[in-house]
Design an enzyme around this catalytic site. Structure first.
Site, PDB file in Angstrom:
ATOM      1  N   TYR A 154      33.121  26.016 -20.024  1.00 30.78           N
ATOM      2  CA  TYR A 154      33.696  24.524 -20.046  1.00 30.78           C
ATOM      3  C   TYR A 154      34.467  24.227 -21.353  1.00 30.78           C
ATOM      4  O   TYR A 154      35.421  23.606 -21.286  1.00 30.78           O
ATOM      5  CB  TYR A 154      32.915  23.831 -19.739  1.00 30.78           C
ATOM      6  CG  TYR A 154      33.131  22.296 -19.601  1.00 30.78           C
ATOM      7  CD1 TYR A 154      33.716  21.978 -18.380  1.00 30.78           C
ATOM      8  CD2 TYR A 154      32.849  21.227 -20.258  1.00 30.78           C
ATOM      9  CE1 TYR A 154      34.255  20.410 -17.799  1.00 30.78           C
ATOM     10  CE2 TYR A 154      33.454  20.112 -19.995  1.00 30.78           C
ATOM     11  CZ  TYR A 154      33.744  19.389 -18.985  1.00 30.78           C
ATOM     12  OH  TYR A 154      34.494  18.255 -18.698  1.00 30.78           O
ATOM     13  N   LYS A 158      38.322  23.111 -21.951  1.00 27.07           N
ATOM     14  CA  LYS A 158      38.723  21.796 -22.532  1.00 27.07           C
ATOM     15  C   LYS A 158      39.480  21.862 -24.060  1.00 27.07           C
ATOM     16  O   LYS A 158      40.331  21.224 -24.154  1.00 27.07           O
ATOM     17  CB  LYS A 158      37.523  20.806 -22.723  1.00 27.07           C
ATOM     18  CG  LYS A 158      37.079  20.578 -21.222  1.00 27.07           C
ATOM     19  CD  LYS A 158      38.198  19.977 -20.337  1.00 27.07           C
ATOM     20  CE  LYS A 158      37.500  19.510 -19.019  1.00 27.07           C
ATOM     21  NZ  LYS A 158      38.441  18.826 -18.030  1.00 27.07           N
TER      22      LYS A 158
END
Length: 250
Positions: A154, A158
């Site tokens: 993740y 991002k």
């Protein structure tokens, strides 16, 4: 004073069935925009369609599939015309897993959903966005600015979205494309409900560690989205706007 009037603007939103995406859809609908939503589930989109039958339409599909994105774009064109504002909001978490617990399937799913879909959809819509001198707002995260907001997959996705946003702005600002990103912190959405499980100790800890001592409502991110999509902010290019209750101050 900034006028929040998006009447006759066509907004395409991914991840609009719940959470931040649903709040963004609602916010733009109240300003008069036409909103086309894309998600794998219907959830809140059914309510939006019932409340705004002339302004809202949606497509159910997998954002990881290019053919589904193409079909959705065609449906959007049939309903409302070309896109003025693209909100790349869809995203999934990775349970905060470190590298040794992250297998290739999870890694691929997170990167494909959060990052590759953004690349594919933005590229598909780029010609009309340039013609319309449109706006792109990507959903980054505080996990795109510091570590600890997610696991290895993740956080990587991002951070990549932050880079994608900055380069996209640099490449096309001179041609009138308006590009920025939002970096939310602790937002109370279905995606984060695991933090509230059991006695909710994780959610309490997050609130305590946030300077404002609370989680945000998705509407707070939606209001910031309206701000970034407005003509009054077109001099902002490639910015990553944190909405984090002061988390990054530490």
């Amino acid at each position: 004073m900034m006028a929040m009037d998006f009447s006759k603007k066509v907004v395409f939103i991914t991840g609009a069935a719940s959470g931040i995406g649903a709040a963004q859809a609602q916010a733009f609908l109240t300003t008069g925009a036409y909103v086309f939503a894309f998600d794998q589930q219907k959830q809140e989109m059914l309510t939006l369609q019932m409340n705004y039958p002339e302004q809202f339409a949606f497509f159910i599909g997998d954002v990881r599939e290019k053919i589904a994105l193409k079909k959705a774009i065609r449906k959007c064109h049939e309903h409302f015309g070309t896109v003025n504002i693209l909100l790349n909001t869809v995203g999934v978490l990775d349970d905060y897993l470190p590298l040794h617990d992250t297998d290739e399937e999870l890694w691929s799913n997170i990167l494909t959903t959060n990052l590759n879909s953004m690349f594919t959809l933005t590229k598909l819509l780029l010609p009309e966005l340039l013609e319309n001198q449109g706006t792109v707002i990507n959903m980054a995260s505080i996990a795109g600015l510091v570590a600890g907001g997610g696991g290895i997959a993740y956080t990587t996705s991002k951070h990549a979205i932050v880079g994608f946003t900055k380069q996209l702005a640099l490449d096309y600002a001179a041609r009138g494309l308006h590009v920025n990103a939002i970096a939310p912190g602790a937002i109370n959405t279905p995606m984060n409900q695991a933090d509230f499980a059991g006695d909710g100790q994780m959610a309490k800890w997050v609130a305590e560690e946030t300077p404002v001592k609370r989680w945000a409502d998705p509407k707070e991110v939606a209001y910031a989205t309206l701000f970034l999509a407005s003509d009054e902010t077109r001099y902002m290019q490639g910015n990553i706007l944190p909405i984090d209750g002061g988390w990054l101050l530490k």
